[in-house]
Design a protein around this motif. Structure first.
Motif, short mmCIF file in Angstrom:
data_model
loop_
_atom_site.label_atom_id
_atom_site.label_comp_id
_atom_site.label_asym_id
_atom_site.label_seq_id
_atom_site.Cartn_x
_atom_site.Cartn_y
_atom_site.Cartn_z
N VAL A 156 0.84 -1.19 0.00
CA VAL A 156 0.00 0.00 0.00
C VAL A 156 0.87 1.25 0.00
O VAL A 156 1.50 1.56 1.01
CB VAL A 156 -0.91 0.05 1.25
N PRO A 157 0.98 1.96 -1.12
CA PRO A 157 1.72 3.22 -1.10
C PRO A 157 0.89 4.27 -0.37
O PRO A 157 -0.31 4.38 -0.60
CB PRO A 157 1.88 3.58 -2.58
N VAL A 158 1.53 5.00 0.52
CA VAL A 158 0.78 5.98 1.32
C VAL A 158 1.46 7.33 1.26
O VAL A 158 2.63 7.47 1.59
CB VAL A 158 0.71 5.52 2.80
N ASN A 209 0.30 11.10 2.58
CA ASN A 209 -0.69 11.97 3.21
C ASN A 209 -2.11 11.43 3.11
O ASN A 209 -2.97 12.02 2.49
CB ASN A 209 -0.63 13.37 2.59
N GLU A 210 -2.34 10.32 3.74
CA GLU A 210 -3.66 9.69 3.68
C GLU A 210 -4.30 9.59 5.06
O GLU A 210 -5.07 8.67 5.32
CB GLU A 210 -3.56 8.29 3.04
N GLN A 211 -4.00 10.53 5.95
CA GLN A 211 -4.50 10.39 7.32
C GLN A 211 -6.03 10.29 7.40
O GLN A 211 -6.56 9.68 8.32
CB GLN A 211 -4.01 11.54 8.20
N ASN A 231 5.38 4.28 3.34
CA ASN A 231 5.10 5.69 3.62
C ASN A 231 6.00 6.55 2.74
O ASN A 231 7.20 6.65 2.94
CB ASN A 231 5.35 5.99 5.10
N ASP A 232 5.37 7.18 1.75
CA ASP A 232 6.13 7.92 0.74
C ASP A 232 6.32 9.37 1.17
O ASP A 232 5.84 10.29 0.52
CB ASP A 232 5.36 7.83 -0.58
N GLY A 233 7.01 9.55 2.28
CA GLY A 233 7.30 10.91 2.75
C GLY A 233 6.08 11.72 3.13
O GLY A 233 6.02 12.92 2.86
N ALA A 272 -4.39 3.41 -1.05
CA ALA A 272 -4.89 3.56 0.31
C ALA A 272 -6.21 4.33 0.35
O ALA A 272 -6.87 4.37 1.38
CB ALA A 272 -3.86 4.28 1.16
N ASP A 273 -6.59 4.95 -0.75
CA ASP A 273 -7.74 5.85 -0.68
C ASP A 273 -9.08 5.17 -0.92
O ASP A 273 -10.09 5.83 -1.11
CB ASP A 273 -7.55 7.02 -1.66
N LEU A 274 -9.08 3.86 -0.94
CA LEU A 274 -10.30 3.06 -1.11
C LEU A 274 -10.93 3.20 -2.48
O LEU A 274 -12.08 2.86 -2.68
CB LEU A 274 -11.33 3.38 -0.01
N GLN A 275 -10.17 3.73 -3.44
CA GLN A 275 -10.69 3.75 -4.80
C GLN A 275 -10.58 2.35 -5.40
O GLN A 275 -11.28 2.01 -6.34
CB GLN A 275 -9.93 4.75 -5.66
N ASP A 276 -9.66 1.57 -4.86
CA ASP A 276 -9.54 0.19 -5.27
C ASP A 276 -10.22 -0.65 -4.20
O ASP A 276 -9.74 -0.72 -3.07
CB ASP A 276 -8.06 -0.23 -5.35
N THR A 285 -7.71 14.21 -0.75
CA THR A 285 -7.74 14.67 -2.13
C THR A 285 -6.75 13.91 -3.00
O THR A 285 -5.77 13.37 -2.51
CB THR A 285 -7.34 16.17 -2.21
N SER A 286 -7.04 13.86 -4.28
CA SER A 286 -6.15 13.19 -5.22
C SER A 286 -4.85 13.97 -5.29
O SER A 286 -4.83 15.19 -5.22
CB SER A 286 -6.78 13.13 -6.60
N LYS A 287 -3.73 13.24 -5.40
CA LYS A 287 -2.44 13.91 -5.45
C LYS A 287 -2.08 14.32 -6.88
O LYS A 287 -1.00 14.78 -7.14
CB LYS A 287 -1.34 13.00 -4.89
N TRP A 288 -3.01 14.08 -7.79
CA TRP A 288 -2.71 14.38 -9.17
C TRP A 288 -3.38 15.67 -9.61
O TRP A 288 -4.52 15.92 -9.31
CB TRP A 288 -3.22 13.27 -10.09
N1 UDP Z 1 0.78 8.09 -3.49
C1 UDP Z 1 2.11 7.91 -3.12
N2 UDP Z 1 3.03 8.88 -3.44
C2 UDP Z 1 2.69 10.01 -4.13
C3 UDP Z 1 1.33 10.16 -4.52
C4 UDP Z 1 0.40 9.19 -4.20
O1 UDP Z 1 2.46 6.91 -2.51
O2 UDP Z 1 3.56 10.83 -4.38
C5 UDP Z 1 -0.23 7.06 -3.14
C6 UDP Z 1 -1.46 7.59 -2.43
O3 UDP Z 1 -1.29 7.65 -1.05
C7 UDP Z 1 -2.51 6.56 -2.83
C8 UDP Z 1 -2.08 6.14 -4.22
O4 UDP Z 1 -0.70 6.47 -4.33
O5 UDP Z 1 -2.48 5.42 -1.98
C9 UDP Z 1 -2.88 6.81 -5.31
O6 UDP Z 1 -2.82 8.21 -5.16
P1 UDP Z 1 -4.02 9.18 -5.60
O7 UDP Z 1 -5.29 8.68 -5.02
O8 UDP Z 1 -3.59 10.56 -5.26
O9 UDP Z 1 -4.02 8.98 -7.18
P2 UDP Z 1 -5.28 8.76 -8.13
O10 UDP Z 1 -6.17 7.74 -7.49
O11 UDP Z 1 -5.93 10.08 -8.25
O12 UDP Z 1 -4.68 8.26 -9.40
#
Ligand code: UDP
Ligand code: MG
Length: 333
Positions: free
Chosen positions: A20-22, A24-26, A53-55, A106-110, A215-218
């Motif tokens: 699970v890449p994370v 800022n997902e608090q 935990n990606d910083g 981690a954002d439950l989109q999956d 929020t989405s990080k993109w």
């Molecule tokens: N994430 C990460 N590093 C980053 C950006 C995102 O590890 O620099 C993780 C984030 O915590 C999440 C996943 O990658 O678990 C998808 O991120 P996000 O929801 O922002 O992307 P989207 O679903 O919009 O493609």
């Protein structure tokens, strides 16, 4: 789809790793863990859940440590700074030991609920079982259109077939993970790399939920760069465009030259207009700069690759029970 030999692990116990890449997902971590563990409790396997935990700059790490205190299956890989999701996934892949490895946001989109189905397909011999979106709730029409356009262009111009509407949510077999860890390029377009390794693949259709919280990080700039990364990593077509454009223009110039000669012979030689001259000069100048830019994109990436820096650095590798594996910078390159 190709079928492969039935796994010998069929009835044996196996080790399941979840990555699970994370970042800022608090807002969602607890809920994510709740839903994930609900699903995992129904699976008969030994497990490790590797949170990378990606910083994060919020309380994500703290929350992860709290979760770890009550769940010995949790491993935390704390990267030294934010490296981006692609690298975070790679770090996870480098450190899991599972026979089957699932990568999930981690954002439950999956939806974690899909995992048992993935394992089922893996047992049938597929090396890569990916979730394919049927719909995208909570995303703007613009994002949907640009995303679908990107996948279609990629499919046309690259040598590997990247499945349409597929994210990183997938299950990989051990040999797929091993194959992936052999690809150490810095510019990691994971969707392309997943496709590159080949092996029997299987899609599971699902409906993508909107982000649970946070929020989405993109943003669109990031998505543009992502698309550029994808194209330059998996296609040299843009480099060829300059060749063809140049040839085409040269031909055009040649015939225009003929035309001028004929015109001069038969109709005298009125001085050609300044505007047409300017147009030609600007047009050619533009094309040349564009071609240079394209070469630059590739050259820049070669520059990055040749430096051969490690892909990421790990600050802490926390195992359950307060154990910490000694993090070393050169563990893997
Ligand atoms: N994430 C990460 N590093 C980053 C950006 C995102 O590890 O620099 C993780 C984030 O915590 C999440 C996943 O990658 O678990 C998808 O991120 P996000 O929801 O922002 O992307 P989207 O679903 O919009 O493609
Ligand atoms: Mg998301």
């Amino acid at each position: 789809m190709t079928q492969a030999s039935i796994k010998t692990t069929m009835d044996d116990a196996f080790l399941l790793s979840i990555i699970v890449p994370v970042f800022n997902e608090q807002e969602v971590l607890r809920e994510f863990y709740r839903r994930l563990s609900q699903v995992l409790d129904g699976i008969d396997a030994t497990m490790e859940i590797v949170f990378v935990n990606d910083g994060s700059t919020d309380y994500s790490l703290l929350q992860l440590q709290e979760l770890q205190a009550s769940d010995p299956r949790i491993v935390i890989l704390d990267l030294s700074r934010n490296f981006g999701k692609e690298i975070a996934m790679t770090a996870g892949l480098d450190h899991v030991r599972g026979d089957a490895v699932v990568i999930i946001d981690a954002d439950l989109q999956d939806p974690p609920e899909l995992i048992p189905q993935m394992i089922e397909e893996w047992r049938h011999g597929f090396d890569m079982v990916y979730a394919q979106r049927r719909s995208r709730t909570g995303e703007s029409t613009l994002k949907k259109t640009t995303a679908s356009l990107f996948y279609r262009i990629m499919q046309r111009i690259s040598r590997v077939q990247i499945p349409v509407d597929t994210g990183d949510f997938r299950l990989l077999s051990r040999r797929a993970v091993d194959a992936l860890s052999g690809l150490r390029e810095r510019h990691r377009f994971m969707k392309g790399l997943f496709a590159w390794i080949g092996y029997p693949q299987k899609a599971i259709p699902y409906d993508r939920d909107a982000r649970h919280d946070g929020t989405s990080k993109w943003n669109y700039l990031a998505l543009w760069n992502f698309a550029l990364e994808g194209i330059t990593s998996f296609s040299t077509l843009p480099l060829k465009v300059a060749t063809y454009l140049g040839t085409f223009t040269a031909f055009g110039a040649f015939f225009y030259g003929l035309f001028i000669i004929v015109q001069t012979l038969f109709f005298g030689n009125p001085v050609a207009g300044y505007p047409s001259l300017l147009v030609v000069v600007l047009f050619l100048g533009g094309i040349q700069l564009m071609a240079l830019g394209v070469i630059g994109e590739y050259l820049g990436r070669m520059f990055d690759e040749t430096k051969g820096r490690p892909l990421y650095l790990i600050k802490d590798h926390l195992l359950a029970g307060g154990e910490a594996e000694k993090a070393s910078a050169n563990e893997r390159q």
